[in-house]
Design a protein around this motif. Structure first.
Motif, short mmCIF file in Angstrom:
data_model
loop_
_atom_site.label_atom_id
_atom_site.label_comp_id
_atom_site.label_asym_id
_atom_site.label_seq_id
_atom_site.Cartn_x
_atom_site.Cartn_y
_atom_site.Cartn_z
N GLY A 28 0.80 -1.21 0.00
CA GLY A 28 0.00 0.00 0.00
C GLY A 28 0.83 1.26 0.00
O GLY A 28 2.04 1.24 -0.26
N ASP A 29 0.16 2.38 0.29
CA ASP A 29 0.78 3.70 0.28
C ASP A 29 1.25 4.07 1.69
O ASP A 29 0.53 3.84 2.68
CB ASP A 29 -0.19 4.75 -0.24
CG ASP A 29 -0.58 4.51 -1.69
OD1 ASP A 29 0.27 4.01 -2.45
OD2 ASP A 29 -1.72 4.83 -2.07
N HIS A 30 2.43 4.69 1.77
CA HIS A 30 3.01 5.08 3.05
C HIS A 30 3.57 6.49 2.94
O HIS A 30 4.41 6.76 2.08
CB HIS A 30 4.14 4.12 3.45
CG HIS A 30 3.72 2.68 3.48
ND1 HIS A 30 3.25 2.07 4.62
CD2 HIS A 30 3.70 1.73 2.50
CE1 HIS A 30 2.97 0.80 4.35
NE2 HIS A 30 3.22 0.57 3.07
N GLU A 31 3.09 7.41 3.79
CA GLU A 31 3.67 8.74 3.88
C GLU A 31 4.78 8.69 4.92
O GLU A 31 4.54 8.44 6.10
CB GLU A 31 2.61 9.76 4.27
CG GLU A 31 1.56 10.00 3.19
CD GLU A 31 0.62 11.16 3.51
OE1 GLU A 31 0.76 11.74 4.62
OE2 GLU A 31 -0.23 11.48 2.66
N ILE A 32 6.01 8.90 4.48
CA ILE A 32 7.14 8.70 5.38
C ILE A 32 7.65 9.99 6.01
O ILE A 32 8.38 9.94 7.01
CB ILE A 32 8.29 7.97 4.66
CG1 ILE A 32 8.74 8.74 3.41
CG2 ILE A 32 7.85 6.56 4.28
CD1 ILE A 32 9.95 8.12 2.72
N SER A 33 7.29 11.15 5.47
CA SER A 33 7.70 12.41 6.10
C SER A 33 6.91 13.58 5.51
O SER A 33 6.40 13.51 4.39
CB SER A 33 9.21 12.66 5.92
OG SER A 33 9.54 12.88 4.57
N HIS A 34 6.82 14.64 6.34
CA HIS A 34 6.24 15.91 5.92
C HIS A 34 7.26 16.99 6.23
O HIS A 34 7.80 17.03 7.34
CB HIS A 34 4.94 16.20 6.67
CG HIS A 34 3.85 15.20 6.43
ND1 HIS A 34 3.88 13.92 6.95
CD2 HIS A 34 2.70 15.29 5.71
CE1 HIS A 34 2.80 13.27 6.58
NE2 HIS A 34 2.06 14.07 5.82
N SER A 71 6.71 13.14 1.47
CA SER A 71 7.45 12.04 0.85
C SER A 71 6.60 10.78 0.95
O SER A 71 6.13 10.42 2.04
CB SER A 71 8.80 11.84 1.53
OG SER A 71 9.60 13.00 1.41
N ARG A 72 6.44 10.07 -0.17
CA ARG A 72 5.56 8.90 -0.20
C ARG A 72 6.24 7.69 -0.81
O ARG A 72 7.05 7.83 -1.73
CB ARG A 72 4.29 9.22 -1.02
CG ARG A 72 3.42 10.33 -0.48
CD ARG A 72 2.16 10.49 -1.32
NE ARG A 72 1.30 11.54 -0.83
CZ ARG A 72 1.37 12.81 -1.21
NH1 ARG A 72 2.29 13.17 -2.10
NH2 ARG A 72 0.54 13.71 -0.72
N LEU A 73 5.87 6.53 -0.29
CA LEU A 73 6.25 5.25 -0.88
C LEU A 73 4.99 4.45 -1.17
O LEU A 73 4.03 4.50 -0.40
CB LEU A 73 7.13 4.45 0.08
CG LEU A 73 8.46 5.05 0.55
CD1 LEU A 73 9.16 4.09 1.50
CD2 LEU A 73 9.36 5.40 -0.62
#
Length: 258
Positions: free
Chosen positions: A75-81, A87-89
């Motif tokens: 799935g989708d992962h937001e790793i930082s703001h 930043s997304r994976l």
């Protein structure tokens, strides 16, 4: 770019030296018939010490590196703001079925024009610890070495590019293939932020073969002066046929290695 942190442990032990044995004492005939008892006393009061110890708080707060995050869930992962954006994976294990991934891996291994590139570090040449080949309309330069344009896409790579474009909704114009021959081959810490890729590029990584760990580390703030000791870190195991998409500010705010 390397990230080496050294830890040292010093251990020591001291043993009190045993007294040396001397020969038997000569008998004293004058004291032969006397029995003397040495007085014995035990002290239980407070002991006086010559040295005193005082604990001082450290001048700087004690810091610990944040625990490493492991991402394995599809799935989708937001790793930082941050100021650069989000930043997304997107992790897609099993993007290619196992049997399909098997024959694709064998075909690409045998038919792509793999070669070992020479890079330069501090004026000295060295061979990359992996094999590569490049596809794209423009040359690709990194580590002071340039790969020539190559528009002759292998038909299987063209098919894979179309499949990735359908699932991602993006168009891709270039491809760097990396062949890690064994556990010793690798790629250094880097960001795919070359000007030719445009602003905030979307990077797709398709893995074939043995599982390798894809690692990310956050770019340190300016006050850290390039020290990565206390930055956030992420590990993403990439298995056979897994697709990983990196988007948003990932190339601005993170570095990766594999």
């Amino acid at each position: 770019m390397s990230d080496k942190r050294q830890r040292a442990r010093v251990q020591g032990s001291w043993a009190k030296q045993l007294p040396k044995h001397s020969g038997p004492a000569a008998p004293n005939h004058q004291q032969h018939n006397r029995v003397q008892t040495a007085p014995t006393s035990w002290g239980c009061g407070p002991q006086k010490t010559q040295n005193t110890f005082e604990f001082n708080q450290p001048s700087k707060p004690v810091r610990e590196a944040p625990p490493e995050t492991v991402i394995e869930k599809k799935g989708d992962h937001e790793i930082s703001h941050g100021p650069s954006g989000v930043s997304r994976l997107r992790l897609l294990p099993g993007f290619l079925p196992s049997e399909e991934a098997d024959w694709m891996f064998s075909k690409l291994l045998a038919e792509l024009p793999w070669s070992q590139k020479t890079n330069y570090r501090q004026g000295e040449a060295y061979d990359e610890p992996r094999l590569t080949c490049w596809y794209g309309e423009l040359p690709y330069t990194y580590a002071r070495s340039t790969m020539a344009p190559n528009t002759q896409w292998h038909p299987l790579l063209f098919t894979l590019r179309e499949a990735i474009e359908r699932v991602s909704g993006c168009n891709f114009n270039s491809l760097l293939c990396n062949l890690y021959r064994d556990g010793h081959d690798s790629i250094g810490w880097h960001s795919d932020d070359e000007a030719s890729l445009g602003d905030k590029p979307i990077i797709a990584s398709l893995s074939l073969g043995d599982t390798r760990v894809f690692s990310l580390r956050k770019q340190p703030p300016p006050e850290e002066n390039g020290d990565y000791t206390y930055v956030e870190r992420i590990r993403v195991p990439l298995g056979h046929g897994t697709l990983l998409l990196m988007s948003g500010a990932t190339q601005d705010d993170w570095q990766v290695t594999k």
